[in-house]
Structures are given as C-alpha cells and as structure tokens.
Design a protein around this motif. Structure first.
Motif, mmCIF file in Angstrom:
data_model
loop_
_atom_site.group_PDB
_atom_site.id
_atom_site.type_symbol
_atom_site.label_atom_id
_atom_site.label_comp_id
_atom_site.label_asym_id
_atom_site.label_seq_id
_atom_site.Cartn_x
_atom_site.Cartn_y
_atom_site.Cartn_z
ATOM 1 N N UNK A 1 0.817 -1.214 0.000
ATOM 2 C CA UNK A 1 0.000 0.000 0.000
ATOM 3 C C UNK A 1 0.852 1.265 0.000
ATOM 4 N N UNK A 2 0.234 2.397 -0.313
ATOM 5 C CA UNK A 2 0.895 3.687 -0.175
ATOM 6 C C UNK A 2 1.440 3.814 1.249
ATOM 7 N N UNK A 3 2.719 4.175 1.356
ATOM 8 C CA UNK A 3 3.351 4.280 2.664
ATOM 9 C C UNK A 3 4.052 3.027 3.117
ATOM 10 N N UNK A 4 3.944 1.944 2.332
ATOM 11 C CA UNK A 4 4.704 0.704 2.586
ATOM 12 C C UNK A 4 4.522 0.179 4.007
ATOM 13 N N UNK A 5 3.294 0.309 4.513
ATOM 14 C CA UNK A 5 2.997 -0.176 5.867
ATOM 15 C C UNK A 5 3.946 0.404 6.919
ATOM 16 N N UNK A 6 4.317 1.665 6.732
ATOM 17 C CA UNK A 6 5.134 2.357 7.723
ATOM 18 C C UNK A 6 6.631 2.189 7.555
ATOM 19 N N UNK B 1 11.323 -1.396 10.641
ATOM 20 C CA UNK B 1 11.038 -2.769 10.229
ATOM 21 C C UNK B 1 10.223 -3.490 11.306
ATOM 22 N N UNK B 2 9.091 -4.055 10.905
ATOM 23 C CA UNK B 2 8.266 -4.920 11.761
ATOM 24 C C UNK B 2 8.437 -6.339 11.242
ATOM 25 N N UNK C 1 7.449 -6.945 -0.769
ATOM 26 C CA UNK C 1 6.665 -5.898 -1.418
ATOM 27 C C UNK C 1 6.834 -4.569 -0.702
ATOM 28 N N UNK C 2 6.764 -4.599 0.635
ATOM 29 C CA UNK C 2 6.943 -3.377 1.404
ATOM 30 C C UNK C 2 8.343 -2.797 1.206
#
Length: 494
Positions: free
Chosen positions: A335-340, A366-367, A374-375
């Motif tokens: 998603x836009x923002x690469x999940x933070x 990094x989580x 993808x992120x």
C-alpha cells in the motif's frame, strides 16, 4: 544518413543510431550487460578505469553494428554524453595516469570547502555560481596534494567525455559547459577562473583547448574507424555532461523548462536565463548546452547520489534472482506508505543537497511480523521519490517553479510505483518521452555538425508518449512529512 550517440554512464555504455530524416532511434546497444563496478579503496571514494570505459565503448559500437539495422558507413557524426564531474588525467602521450575519480567520490570535500572560505563565499557564488565542493577542480587539487608524482606528469586534465572523444580522434578539447561543471569557469568575467586556478596552484596548460559545445571536436582516426567499421574523418561534433544532455534529449532548452532523470543518480535539471545560485550550494548551476556570452542559459541541477544505486543494492541483497520489472510489480502489491517502512537512500557518497553530509542509506521501522519484500521495494522507491521532493523544495526556494517535468521512460521511470509516487509527492505532472541520453547525444552531433540547422529542427518530431498527473498527493503529504522529520533528525546527529 545516420548519427551515432555514445552515453558513458556509471553502470554501462549505451549507444544509439538515429536516422537524420525521422530523428528516430534506429538501433540501440548497451555494454556490458552487467553493471560496471565502482572501485572504493576507502569509504567515500569512488573510481573507475577510463581504459575500461574505452574498451566498453568499442564493444558497444560493434554490438550496435551487429544488429544489421543500418549501414555503419552512413554514420556522419558522433556525439558523446558522459557522467559528470569525473577527473581523467593523461600524460603528453595521452596515456591515462590513474583511474578516474568519479562524480560520487567525496575525498575532495574538505579541499573544496577550504577553497570556498579562502576565495570567499560571496565571491565564489557570484563568479562560480557554486562552491568548489568536491567537483573536478578540487579532485585535481587532491591529486596534486596527495599524488605529486602523478600530478607532475599530467599534460591535460579532462572530463570523462573528453577522454572518449580523445580516443576517437586523438584531439583533446573542452567547452564552457564542461569547464563550468568542473568549477573552472568564471561566469562573471566569462573566462577560466583565476581564483580557482591560483588558489589550487593549477597551471592553465592543463586545461584543453576550449571550443563551442556544438562544434567539431576532432575527426575519427583512420585506425579507429577501421576497427569499428565506421568512416574515417567523421566529426565528433558534440560533447556534454549527462544531465545537460538529458535535458537536450527531452528538448529542455528554454528558460523555465525542467527535466528529470532517475538512473544511478537522480537529477532534476531546470533551465534558467539568470546567473542564479543557492547560497548553501545544495543545488548547483552550470552552463547549459545553449549557453553563450549573449544568452547566458544555465542549468540549475539537483543531484541525488543514492537513487538507482539504492534500488540496485536492494535488488542484489533482497531479491538477486529477480528482474527489475518483477520487483516493480512486487512493489505494486504494497500500500501507499509501505505499511510504515521508510528508506533514506543516501548511501552513495556525500550528498550536496544535504550540505555534503553523509547519513548512509537506512531502512527504518522494520516490523518482523508485518513487512515483506513488497513493502521493502515500495519503500525504496518511495524513499527515492521523497528525496526528489526534498531537493525540489530547495530548487523552489531558489526561484525554480516548474509546472511540468519532462523525463525519459527509462530506469526508475519505468516503474509505475516510482513514477506515480514522484508525481504525487512533488505535485507536478510528468511528461514521459522515449528519448534517452544516447539518442540525445546523436541529435546533438547532428546540431554540432550542421546537419540540423538548429536544435528546434532536431526535435521537430519530439512526441509525448504519456502524461502522469497527481492522484494521491493528499495521502502522501503526511507520509512525506514524517520521512522528512526522520531525515532532519539524522542530519542533526551528523
């Protein structure tokens, strides 16, 4: 009738043949297939072998000829584009004395800063439009201070494109545009800078003959012509740094027009009719390809070292078996923002737009339970786009306010994620064209050889293939502001 364009990049050599009548690219080749390595003998250093460049140029031309799509004997002029700011030094027999200290090398920063202070910041900016920084003149001064046995053997100092032209013709020349990119040119007095030459103790004899950029810089040697299947005596009629040349290839010739590229480095390049400068020298002003004493057209250049180089690093370390198109499709899934997830792409030497600071590239937030490939690949492309926005805001401070940006459909602009993010985060539409640096160099040769009457004639078939407009600017703005806070925190620590 055809024109040959050579684009000496950091990663490889690209060559193209253009039909004079249609101005269209007939054939293109690249050599080597794998990206050319950068030698880094110490942290912050970057060198490449000029002799390897020359071998690669020859191989690229032979590969081009082998397509069978044109008669090499019908090529009537050659143009050369090249990676800017590199230092090549040769002796009186035109032998290379050391590897080239290339554009992203940081070793001369302190020398350039000292020159800036001693010459005087206001005087430097008024006359040079830049700080001497780690540009070519400062790199030559580094050789003088640290390798005196080499320096004392130098007959001529050149930029990378001058070297390739020398190998083709046996002649060594330069231009005002080239001298300005090396910070050898005094714009106020319209001459080679006495301040720079005197401060560094550089003899004027090391500077090649100065010729108009669009002119005959020598003629193809018979032995070289025979080995490359070309006609002896055709002129090398154009030489330009890659960013002014990229602007030329996109028909960015008039004040107010702006070009962008996102290859190994990332650049926004706007044409001005003012001798403008940034007081902190975060963006740099050079003589554009159309510069003359009467029409002082300059190119205001924002350079980001860590763009394609950041994406290449991510590919080789996170998905070495994947192709770039596959990675671009992978990035679309995030998603836009690469999940933070956030990326600072500044890991390829000191960044001028960051006041010559070096933060190193960083992957942040990094989580381990959330983020995937993808992120990562979206975050890399978003981080690169954010760095363009950061630099564009500096250009806006200095009066450059583009309404549209032109770019070639190449490198990172082949990625839908990057191209749309660039548009969304800058808020400026982008027009995409097929032309690239090698095609621009070929058309430049046609102008320099008088085959085209002028630049307008050389680009009368220039067509937009796609226009991108902002779609998600509101969504990206808070994400960009968070990224900017992280960058500024890192700069404060540094």
């Amino acid at each position: 009738m055809y024109l040959l364009g050579i684009d000496l990049g950091t990663s490889s050599i690209k060559v193209a043949v253009v039909d004079v009548t249609t101005q269209k690219n007939i054939a293109t080749a690249q050599y080597p297939e794998e990206e050319t390595a950068i030698k880094s003998l110490q942290s912050g250093w970057a060198e490449q072998s000029p002799n390897e460049w020359w071998q690669n140029v020859q191989q690229a031309i032979l590969k081009l000829n082998a397509t069978g799509l044109f008669d090499p004997k019908e090529i009537k002029a050659i143009g050369v584009a090249y990676q800017m700011h590199g230092l090549v030094v040769v002796d009186k027999d035109q032998n290379v004395l050391r590897d080239s200290i290339i554009w992203c090398d940081s070793r001369a920063v302190e020398l350039g800063n000292n020159a800036f202070e001693t010459i005087g910041e206001e005087k430097s900016l008024k006359h040079l439009l830049n700080s001497p920084g780690n540009f070519t003149a400062s790199k030559l001064a580094w050789v003088k201070a640290n390798e005196p046995e080499i320096y004392n053997r130098i007959d001529k100092t050149m930029l990378p494109g001058d070297f390739i032209a020398m190998k083709l013709t046996g002649e060594i020349t330069t231009s005002i545009s080239a001298l300005s990119e090396g910070i050898f040119w005094d714009f106020e007095n319209h001459e080679i800078s006495k301040d720079v030459m005197d401060y560094y103790g550089i003899s004027g004899s090391l500077i090649p003959q100065v010729k108009p950029l669009f002119s005959e810089h020598g003629y193809l040697r018979a032995d070289i012509a025979a080995s490359l299947g070309l006609s002896a005596g055709i002129p090398v009629a154009y030489k330009s740094g890659d960013q002014p040349n990229n602007a030329l290839s996109l028909n960015v010739l008039k004040p107010g027009e702006v070009a962008a590229t996102a290859g190994t480095s990332g650049v926004i390049y706007g044409v001005s009719n003012d001798l403008t400068y940034d007081k902190q020298s975060r963006v740099n002003t050079f003589a554009h390809v159309t510069y003359s004493e009467e029409k002082k057209h300059t190119g205001v250049l924002l350079c980001i070292n860590g763009t394609g180089s950041m994406y290449r690093w991510a590919k080789y370390n996170f998905a070495p078996q994947s192709t770039y198109p596959e990675l671009n499709n992978l990035a679309l899934k995030a998603p836009i923002g690469s999940n933070g997830l956030k990326v600072l792409p500044f890991g390829n030497g000191a960044e001028r737009m960051l006041n010559n600071k070096y933060t190193g590239a960083q992957l942040l937030g990094i989580d381990l339970n959330l983020h995937n490939q993808s992120d990562i690949f979206r975050a890399v492309q978003e981080g690169i786009a954010f760095s363009f926005r950061y630099g564009l805001d500096i250009m806006r401070e200095n009066g450059m306010k583009p309404k549209v940006i032109r770019a070639g459909r190449a490198n990172l602009f082949l990625s839908d994620v990057f191209a749309q993010t660039f548009v969304d985060v800058t808020g400026i539409p982008v027009e995409l064209y097929e032309n690239d640096g090698s095609v621009g160099a070929a058309l430049g040769a046609g102008i320099g050889a008088g085959i085209f009457k002028n630049a307008e004639e050389a680009f009368n078939n220039h067509e937009v293939i796609k226009t991108l407009i902002p779609q998600h600017s509101a969504a990206y703005e808070p994400i960009y502001q968070d990224w900017k806070k992280i960058l500024e925190k890192q700069l404060a620590i540094g």
